[in-house]
Design an enzyme around this catalytic site. Structure first.
Site, PDB file in Angstrom:
ATOM      1  N   HIS A 190       0.789  -1.500  -0.321  1.00  0.00           N
ATOM      2  CA  HIS A 190      -0.083   0.026  -0.212  1.00  0.00           C
ATOM      3  C   HIS A 190       0.914   1.480  -0.186  1.00  0.00           C
ATOM      4  O   HIS A 190       1.652   1.688   1.028  1.00  0.00           O
ATOM      5  CB  HIS A 190      -0.954   0.213   1.320  1.00  0.00           C
ATOM      6  CG  HIS A 190      -2.111   0.835   1.411  1.00  0.00           C
ATOM      7  ND1 HIS A 190      -3.222   0.190   1.033  1.00  0.00           N
ATOM      8  CD2 HIS A 190      -1.848   2.102   1.288  1.00  0.00           C
ATOM      9  CE1 HIS A 190      -4.096   1.440   0.410  1.00  0.00           C
ATOM     10  NE2 HIS A 190      -3.271   2.596   0.922  1.00  0.00           N
ATOM     11  N   ASP A 201       0.586   5.326  -1.548  1.00  0.00           N
ATOM     12  CA  ASP A 201      -0.695   6.633  -1.583  1.00  0.00           C
ATOM     13  C   ASP A 201      -0.028   7.235  -2.564  1.00  0.00           C
ATOM     14  O   ASP A 201      -0.830   8.912  -2.158  1.00  0.00           O
ATOM     15  CB  ASP A 201      -1.846   7.104  -0.017  1.00  0.00           C
ATOM     16  CG  ASP A 201      -2.512   6.727   0.166  1.00  0.00           C
ATOM     17  OD1 ASP A 201      -3.612   6.012  -0.842  1.00  0.00           O
ATOM     18  OD2 ASP A 201      -2.265   5.522   1.065  1.00  0.00           O
ATOM     19  N   GLU A 240      -9.056   1.072  -2.480  1.00  0.00           N
ATOM     20  CA  GLU A 240      -8.976   1.340  -1.098  1.00  0.00           C
ATOM     21  C   GLU A 240     -10.836   1.793  -0.474  1.00  0.00           C
ATOM     22  O   GLU A 240     -10.820   3.254   0.050  1.00  0.00           O
ATOM     23  CB  GLU A 240      -8.397   2.221  -0.883  1.00  0.00           C
ATOM     24  CG  GLU A 240      -7.899   2.189   0.919  1.00  0.00           C
ATOM     25  CD  GLU A 240      -6.987   2.940   1.330  1.00  0.00           C
ATOM     26  OE1 GLU A 240      -6.420   2.918   2.697  1.00  0.00           O
ATOM     27  OE2 GLU A 240      -5.633   3.514   0.808  1.00  0.00           O
ATOM     28  N   HIS A 289     -13.227   1.993   3.784  1.00  0.00           N
ATOM     29  CA  HIS A 289     -12.356   3.006   4.045  1.00  0.00           C
ATOM     30  C   HIS A 289     -12.972   3.124   5.249  1.00  0.00           C
ATOM     31  O   HIS A 289     -13.471   2.823   6.381  1.00  0.00           O
ATOM     32  CB  HIS A 289     -12.509   4.068   3.199  1.00  0.00           C
ATOM     33  CG  HIS A 289     -11.051   4.370   3.398  1.00  0.00           C
ATOM     34  ND1 HIS A 289     -10.545   5.567   4.209  1.00  0.00           N
ATOM     35  CD2 HIS A 289      -9.490   4.484   3.247  1.00  0.00           C
ATOM     36  CE1 HIS A 289      -9.825   6.553   3.988  1.00  0.00           C
ATOM     37  NE2 HIS A 289      -8.898   5.568   3.465  1.00  0.00           N
ATOM     38  N   HIS A 297      -8.970  -1.678   7.614  1.00  0.00           N
ATOM     39  CA  HIS A 297     -10.185  -1.169   7.427  1.00  0.00           C
ATOM     40  C   HIS A 297     -11.462  -1.614   7.532  1.00  0.00           C
ATOM     41  O   HIS A 297     -12.587  -1.122   8.296  1.00  0.00           O
ATOM     42  CB  HIS A 297     -10.740  -0.040   6.443  1.00  0.00           C
ATOM     43  CG  HIS A 297      -9.153   0.734   6.028  1.00  0.00           C
ATOM     44  ND1 HIS A 297      -8.972   1.893   7.295  1.00  0.00           N
ATOM     45  CD2 HIS A 297      -8.009   1.324   5.044  1.00  0.00           C
ATOM     46  CE1 HIS A 297      -8.378   2.932   6.210  1.00  0.00           C
ATOM     47  NE2 HIS A 297      -7.154   2.436   5.383  1.00  0.00           N
ATOM     48  N   HIS A 356      -2.765  -2.556   5.077  1.00  0.00           N
ATOM     49  CA  HIS A 356      -1.287  -2.081   5.661  1.00  0.00           C
ATOM     50  C   HIS A 356      -2.338  -2.105   6.942  1.00  0.00           C
ATOM     51  O   HIS A 356      -3.491  -1.064   7.246  1.00  0.00           O
ATOM     52  CB  HIS A 356      -1.641  -0.933   5.286  1.00  0.00           C
ATOM     53  CG  HIS A 356      -2.813   0.008   4.484  1.00  0.00           C
ATOM     54  ND1 HIS A 356      -4.099  -0.969   3.743  1.00  0.00           N
ATOM     55  CD2 HIS A 356      -3.259   1.107   5.015  1.00  0.00           C
ATOM     56  CE1 HIS A 356      -4.711   0.290   3.055  1.00  0.00           C
ATOM     57  NE2 HIS A 356      -4.503   1.554   3.993  1.00  0.00           N
ATOM     58  N   ASP A 406       1.738   1.909   3.643  1.00  0.00           N
ATOM     59  CA  ASP A 406       0.884   2.876   4.183  1.00  0.00           C
ATOM     60  C   ASP A 406       1.650   4.464   3.937  1.00  0.00           C
ATOM     61  O   ASP A 406       1.795   5.446   4.214  1.00  0.00           O
ATOM     62  CB  ASP A 406       0.047   3.095   4.997  1.00  0.00           C
ATOM     63  CG  ASP A 406      -1.035   4.351   4.939  1.00  0.00           C
ATOM     64  OD1 ASP A 406      -1.581   4.016   3.564  1.00  0.00           O
ATOM     65  OD2 ASP A 406      -1.421   4.040   6.030  1.00  0.00           O
TER      66      ASP A 406
END
Length: 411
Positions: free
Chosen positions: A37, A39, A145, A172, A213, A234, A342
């Site tokens: 993961h 971003d 995600e 999420h 999540h 993650h 992450d």
């Protein structure tokens, strides 16, 4: 003590700290990290108005006015050989706009990969990842995600797969009608029938189910129905840091028993309960002053700098991340753990010796000092997640004669 006993003891003992760096360098050259993961796509969108080609990933992005945690030199120093790029969008964006925004995020990933062909190549399968690594490049995969990004339509899910999406995180930060988030009130109380259809269709088309999540009830329901192993792309261990986003031991065991992998996160709020409590107090202060809550370090506004001076930040290091990995390994097995940092989804925060994607060798060195063997570290780096990918591919191949599921989320 016999000579044989001495030799066995020497083999079992952790390597001296002075010997670890060269060992880790060799290890990660042979078995580079496949991270679950990152971003970067959202950071490019938000900080650079989606001007992908204007962001030079071959240079140090930590030096930009809005520093980032990812660039090609640091990926290489960090021993990365594969990266799932997250195409995250806010959970508050729903409906057709969520689909559009997800497509825009996929476009950002494809554009920065295409702009750096000597460093990156797109990948879909475990075999692709290994091929790209042999070419000396970083295999680039995609993860969605949040289930809100398919707008309640399995036809959209299938088209995301066709565009190269390798996994979907079911929720999420907000619960959906069909699956619950760990950080919101439940709406589905696990999975609804449509939620079970989503998992079944993901199994059929070969998309990995990601349970980071999601709530404990939703995670348990996924494990009840999925025919393929799952990942937590993650996440951490709740027994080490008692926060809702982390996974309790009973579910860690179930993920491991089903052949899945929990990919350890480096975000201090999930790594350290002490850091999380400090950050909650800091955020409350920032809000009381009308200040942004995502500013950290020397560029913070003066009131936050003063608050920081009076309230020192708890230390978080690679050793704390290693505590999560050790715990997951003890509970679920060393075949059930991976890496999902992450980075660039955690603001300006990170463990003090892992401030960017170049920090992974320090984490592997810490685990080596704790006695992890080269084979175990290689499995952590990539072997475990590649095994999951291969199994997901095999489950899909076994269902290739099955027709698509036509379900849509009930109104």
């Amino acid at each position: 003590m016999s000579l044989l006993a001495v030799l066995l003891l020497a083999q079992a003992a952790p390597a001296p700290a002075t010997e670890v760096p060269a060992r880790i360098t060799r290890l990660l050259e042979h078995s580079p990290v496949v991270d679950g993961h990152n971003d970067l796509a959202w950071e490019i969108r938000e900080r650079h108005d989606a001007r992908v080609e204007a962001v030079d990933l071959s240079a140090n992005t930590a030096a930009l006015p809005y520093p980032m945690q990812t660039d090609i030199p640091r990926l290489k120093r960090g021993g990365l050989g594969g990266q799932f790029w997250s195409v995250w969008i806010p959970a508050t964006v729903t409906g057709p706009r969520a689909v559009e925004m997800t497509l825009e995020e996929i476009d950002i990933v494809r554009r920065f990969v295409a702009a750096n062909p000597s460093a990156f190549a797109m990948a879909r399968t475990a075999a692709d990842v290994r091929r790209v690594q042999r070419e000396g490049r970083i295999a680039s995969l995609i993860g969605i995600e949040g289930g809100h990004q398919i707008d309640g339509r399995l036809s959209v899910l299938r088209q995301m797969k066709a565009l190269g999406v390798g996994y979907m995180t079911l929720t999420h930060g907000k619960s959906l009608d069909w699956a619950d988030s760990s950080t919101d009130a439940p709406r589905a109380n696990g999975l609804t029938q449509f939620g079970r259809d989503v998992v079944a269709e993901m199994n059929r088309i070969g998309m990995i189910v990601d349970v980071s999540h999601v709530s404990d009830a939703t995670m348990a329901a996924v494990l009840d129905v999925s025919k393929a192993p799952v990942i937590a792309s993650h996440s951490g261990a709740r027994a080490v840091a008692d926060v809702p986003r982390n996974i309790p031991d009973d579910l860690l065991r179930r993920i491991g028993a089903a052949g899945g992998v929990v990919m350890a996160n480096v975000y201090p709020a999930f790594v350290s309960a002490e850091w999380r409590a400090w950050d909650q107090q800091r955020t409350a202060f920032a809000k009381s002053q009308g200040l942004a809550t995502d500013a950290y370090g020397p560029k913070s506004p003066a009131p936050l700098l003063a608050w920081d001076a009076a309230h020192p930040m708890p230390r978080v290091t690679s050793a704390n991340v290693a505590d999560h990995i050790d715990h997951i390994a003890r509970v679920a097995g060393k075949g059930a753990v991976g890496i999902g940092g992450d980075y660039d989804g955690i603001g300006g925060t990170a463990p003090e010796d892992m401030t960017g994607v170049d920090g992974y060798p320090r984490l592997f060195a810490e685990l080596a000092r704790r006695g992890w063997s080269d084979a175990e570290l290689a499995a952590l780096a990539q072997g475990n997640v590649l095994r999951v990918m291969e199994r997901v591919e095999a489950v899909a191949a076994s269902q290739k004669s099955m027709p698509p599921v036509d379900a849509t989320e009930p109104d």
